[in-house]
Write an enzyme that holds these catalytic residues in place. Structure first.
Site, PDB file in Angstrom:
ATOM      1  N   GLU A 134     -11.374  -2.226  -2.680  1.00  0.00           N
ATOM      2  CA  GLU A 134      -9.922  -2.280  -2.849  1.00  0.00           C
ATOM      3  C   GLU A 134      -9.293  -0.894  -2.842  1.00  0.00           C
ATOM      4  O   GLU A 134      -8.176  -0.717  -2.338  1.00  0.00           O
ATOM      5  CB  GLU A 134      -9.573  -3.027  -4.143  1.00  0.00           C
ATOM      6  CG  GLU A 134     -10.119  -4.438  -4.225  1.00  0.00           C
ATOM      7  CD  GLU A 134      -9.793  -5.282  -2.992  1.00  0.00           C
ATOM      8  OE1 GLU A 134      -8.665  -5.159  -2.470  1.00  0.00           O
ATOM      9  OE2 GLU A 134     -10.667  -6.045  -2.550  1.00  0.00           O
TER      10      GLU A 134
ATOM     11  N   ASN B 262      -2.984  -4.812  -3.435  1.00  0.00           N
ATOM     12  CA  ASN B 262      -1.575  -4.444  -3.593  1.00  0.00           C
ATOM     13  C   ASN B 262      -1.452  -2.961  -3.947  1.00  0.00           C
ATOM     14  O   ASN B 262      -2.120  -2.484  -4.871  1.00  0.00           O
ATOM     15  CB  ASN B 262      -0.925  -5.269  -4.702  1.00  0.00           C
ATOM     16  CG  ASN B 262      -1.321  -6.725  -4.658  1.00  0.00           C
ATOM     17  OD1 ASN B 262      -1.060  -7.421  -3.703  1.00  0.00           O
ATOM     18  ND2 ASN B 262      -1.992  -7.176  -5.714  1.00  0.00           N
TER      19      ASN B 262
END
Length: 906
Positions: free
Chosen positions: A352, A319
């Site tokens: 990530e 995210n």
């Protein structure tokens, strides 16, 4: 209902809209919220859209989202005001919604005036997870409108959408938090939205919470309102896809630092685990700074949060600005975390953070090209960690990544890197070994062929061209294929090394648009190498790759390159050449077989000088393979030792599960004899490099499993001392799991470990304990573990799939685990969702232990009994292929292995 109305008014007031009057003469004012409006006649309306993917006649521009989660009653209410651009005249707005109660729908014009004073109908299509709102007035193409929706839902029990999670403090108190996980198609479970990656928009998010909690979202808080309940208003986000939206309400603590470019990096965890956040913070800052320099594009947000979520299904989720992690993927406890644990945490953070560019800044147009996100992020793990943490020797593990990919790609059920995926289940299955591992290995091959500099500049051009937008497979090759604009420059001269006239699109399409891994057969004919390519699988379909071959000979230290674009080819090497090694350093994603004396030459070379060559990835008979790794007794480098050990251990565990006593005993004797010197050199400590520590961990674990007496005695002594200290004694982290596994074989040791498992605050430590508990030879204990996993209290649901696989890998537990999966299949699907990594892990992990036609039949019958679900899953065919491959391997190789071992034992 009051809360919903209150949220609507608050949301409109944020946009500078006030309710000045309820009089109908004020067209711009919303109707009085206490008055019931007459509904439209919906009897003649039917759902206006029949496709899985949304129509493109309306595009979202900006979401104003206001949420109020209640962590006591475990539900939430919300409103969303979507600013829409209408492309063509229509009366309908079709978007995604799943499991939401939409109570009110209103359409407003660009001046925020209501288009109708009637309650607008909301039609549902649950099969496609869509809703449609009918406007009695036509929405005109070229105009902007606003869609205002009021909705509510329960906080989810699983791991998708806006869901609840809990953790337990050291005093036994259970605390609740709410978190999100939207990728790939679960934003629609949290709020109504255009839940496809190409519908990028800005987001203004506000969250109401109690003063005892903290709210987090993609952007930093810009305003906090306090009227008993707190309301955090977050800055407007950059343009992004819905699956990257995130918000969390929790009571976590954080540690923060700032990068050289001014980005605030924070790591959050449950308060009692705060001490385990410091390594992740240091790594995140260093890696974020590396990516900014490597891509030559600054990270575009003012902050980057990394949050350890107690209940989390996958490893992590990228995210934008608010990365969420499973605790074992982010938290590092120096007292209980091993060298491998440290490497894992570093790699996941690197993965990530790479997504902040590959995936977030530039997003694939559709999920068929998810490899553009995951393949790049996986490969960037190795590039970034190799530079920032060279002592971790991350490059040693890239080969393992490619081995896993080749194993999957050698099955009939494999798929192209870029594949069709339409339904949510199909999309979830795209997050697999092919997208991650094969994608990374193909990029590795391309980088080595083009040179590092050309590769880096190409991806920088790709990122700049498609920033805040979406891209397809072809777009990447177009931006990397740039050297023709650089004639007469030093970079162009550099590229000539790889080949000026390379058709990159044609070459890479052979790797991304067709299935499988190529096998290159090499034969010497005088001064030439004769080459032939085919798919590494018996098939009647002709496959052709454009293979960037590399090779070395004994007459030169140079690496030679040759692009093989036909089924057969040849290259001149010279009469004087003795041996030839094709696929130097295993940088290419292809296997090699040497006809004639080629293998004998290489085997003899390694016996004479084991440092002459690095890894061989090839096809050859089992006895030749065993002869090839025979040089390892003189090997001192950890990587080939680990690879040889892994092969022999795989053979051992196979025959152990098949209960073939003579082969099992002889192979155990041979392994312990073969590695005796290396085993005896190991210390029961955490000393040495990361690779040395990993070797120690793997070697001692196998030695004890094989019943090596010195190993068992030392492990039992260590376990007894640890128990006597009331578990206050710190065991060396690299051998902790081995010590626990030996101790767990006794009733008292197993019971003590289970008790300590319930008290531990380190998820990494708990994973080691769980693995040891699952190694018990007592099937009653294994059954109890599975029951605890299903209950979800002592053993968290997030760990259930791993537990099932652990039990399945135990020779005493593989049939037990499979029976459990069959019995509780519906429950497992409810917990994890069809197509998820957890369901795939369970299927592959349990069926992968089978080697007989009877077991194959049993698996087939079960899949037929759940045909409606199994037919949606590619992984069921992968499982069947795996079993068939196991059966074939035994038929072809058991006799050879038995004879070879008899000779070695003699």
């Amino acid at each position: 209902m009051f809360w919903v109305r209150f949220l609507v008014l608050a949301l409109l007031s944020q946009a500078g809209v006030t309710q000045t009057s309820s009089s109908p003469t004020h067209a711009s004012a919303p109707p009085n919220p206490t008055e019931e409006q007459p509904p439209l006649n919906t009897g003649s309306l039917s759902f206006p859209w029949s496709h899985l993917r949304l129509p493109e006649n309306i595009v979202p521009l900006h979401y104003h989202l206001l949420l109020h989660p209640n962590l006591t009653i475990l539900s939430y209410i919300g409103t969303v005001r979507l600013e829409l651009q209408v492309q063509n005249n229509t009366n309908w707005v079709v978007l995604h919604s799943k499991g939401l109660r939409i109570t009110t729908a209103t359409v407003l014009d660009q001046n925020l005036a209501h288009l109708s004073d009637q309650v607008l109908p909301v039609l549902h299509n649950p099969t496609h997870e869509q809703v449609a709102i009918f406007s009695p007035r036509v929405l005109t193409g070229g105009q902007k409108y606003f869609l205002l929706l009021e909705f509510g839902a329960e906080l989810g029990e699983g791991f998708y959408g806006f869901y609840r999670s809990t953790y337990r403090t050291s005093t036994g108190e259970t605390r609740t938090l709410a978190s999100t996980h939207f990728e790939p198609t679960s934003a629609r479970m949290a709020f109504p939205c255009f839940d496809e990656p190409s519908f990028k928009a800005n987001y203004s998010i506000s969250i109401r919470r109690s003063p005892a909690h903290t709210a987090l979202s993609n952007m930093p808080v810009v305003m906090v309102l306090d009227d008993g309940l707190m309301e955090d208003r977050f800055a407007v986000s950059v343009r992004m896809s819905s699956y990257l939206v995130a918000f969390i309400v929790c009571d976590f603590r954080s540690v923060s630092a700032t990068t050289a470019s001014g980005v605030k990096v924070s790591v959050y965890a449950a308060p009692e685990k705060w001490e385990q956040t410091h390594y992740a913070l240091k790594a995140a800052v260093k890696l974020l700074e590396f990516y900014e320099k490597y891509f030559n594009i600054n990270y575009p947000l003012p902050k980057q949060d990394l949050v350890a979520i107690p209940g989390f299904q996958s490893g992590a989720m990228e995210n934008w600005g608010l990365i969420t992690f499973r605790e074992t993927s982010l938290l590092y406890d120096p007292t209980t975390s091993s060298a491998s644990d440290r490497l894992w945490v570093t790699k996941v953070i690197a993965h990530e953070l790479a997504h902040q560019w590959f995936g977030n800044l530039v997003t694939m147009k559709w999920w068929n090209d998810i490899w553009l996100n995951e393949g790049f992020a996986t490969y960037m793990e190795y590039i970034s960690v190799d530079t920032t943490y060279p002592k971790l020797r991350v490059e040693d593990y890239l080969l393992d990544t490619c081995f896993v990919a080749i194993g999957r790609d050698s099955l009939n059920s494999s798929r192209p890197i870029s594949s069709v995926a339409e339904s949510p289940t199909q999309i979830k299955e795209m997050f697999d070994t092919v997208s991650y591992n094969k994608g990374a290995c193909v990029l590795h091959m391309l980088r080595h062929y083009l040179t590092d500099q050309v590769f880096q500049i190409g991806i920088m051009r790709y990122l700049r061209r498609y920033s805040y937008s979406n891209a397809r497979n072809q777009d990447l090759w177009d931006r990397v294929h740039f050297w023709r604009t650089l004639k007469h420059t030093s970079l162009y001269i550099t590229y000539l090394y790889a080949g000026e006239h390379l058709d990159l699109t044609t070459m890479m399409n052979t790797w991304t648009l067709q299935t499988g891994v190529p096998l290159v057969t090499v034969a010497r004919q005088g001064s030439r190498l004769v080459l032939k390519q085919e798919r590494f699988l018996r098939t009647t379909h002709p496959y052709l790759w454009h293979i960037p071959l590399t090779y070395r000979t004994d007459t030169s230290t140079s690496i030679h390159r040759h692009l093989m674009t036909t089924l057969t080819d040849s290259v001149e090497v010279g009469e004087e050449v003795g041996w030839v090694k094709v696929n130097v350093d295993m940088a290419g994603y292809y296997l090699v077989h040497y006809d004639g004396p080629g293998w004998d030459d290489l085997i003899q070379l390694l016996k004479d000088n084991h440092t002459a060559l690095k890894t061989c990835v090839c096809r050859l008979s089992l006895d030749k393979a065993l002869d090839l790794i025979g040089y390892l007794r003189s090997e001192s480098h950890t990587v080939p030792l680990l690879q040889g050990l892994a092969y022999l251990e795989a053979f051992y565990r196979m025959v152990e599960r098949m209960d073939i006593p003579d082969v099992t005993q002889n192979l155990s004797t041979y392994i312990l004899w073969y590695f005796r010197g290396v085993i005896d050199r190991q210390t029961w400590s955490d000393k040495g490099s990361v690779s040395e520590r990993r070797l120690r961990s793997e070697l001692l674990s196998l030695a004890c499993h094989l019943g090596d007496l010195p190993c068992l005695e030392q492990a039992q002594r260590s376990f007894t001392h640890w128990l006597d200290s009331n578990s206050t004694l710190s065991l060396p982290a690299d051998v902790t799991e081995t010590v626990y596994s030996v101790g767990a074989q006794e009733d008292s040791g197993w019971a003590s470990l289970l008790h300590i498992y319930t008290l531990s605050l380190s998820e990494t430590h708990k994973h080691k304990i769980l693995s040891a508990l699952a190694s018990s030879r007592d099937t009653n204990k294994l059954h109890r573990l599975l029951e605890l996993g299903l209950e979800g209290e002592v053993i968290r649901t997030q760990d259930l799939d791993s537990l099932i696989v652990m039990v399945a890998r135990n020779p005493r537990g593989h049939h037990l685990a499979w029976s459990y999966v069959q019995k509780y299949w519906s429950t497992l699907v409810d917990k994890f969702q069809l197509g998820s990594f957890s369901i795939r892990n369970i299927i592959i992990g349990t069926t992968g232990q089978f080697f007989s036609t009877e077991e194959l039949t049993e698996v087939r019958v079960f899949f037929e009994s759940i045909h409606e679900q199994a037919s949606q899953l590619r992984v069921t065919q992968v499982a069947m292929d795996n079993i068939q491959k196991n059966i074939l391997w035994l038929q072809r190789n058991l006799g050879t292995l038995r004879s070879w071992l008899d000779q070695q034992i003699d």
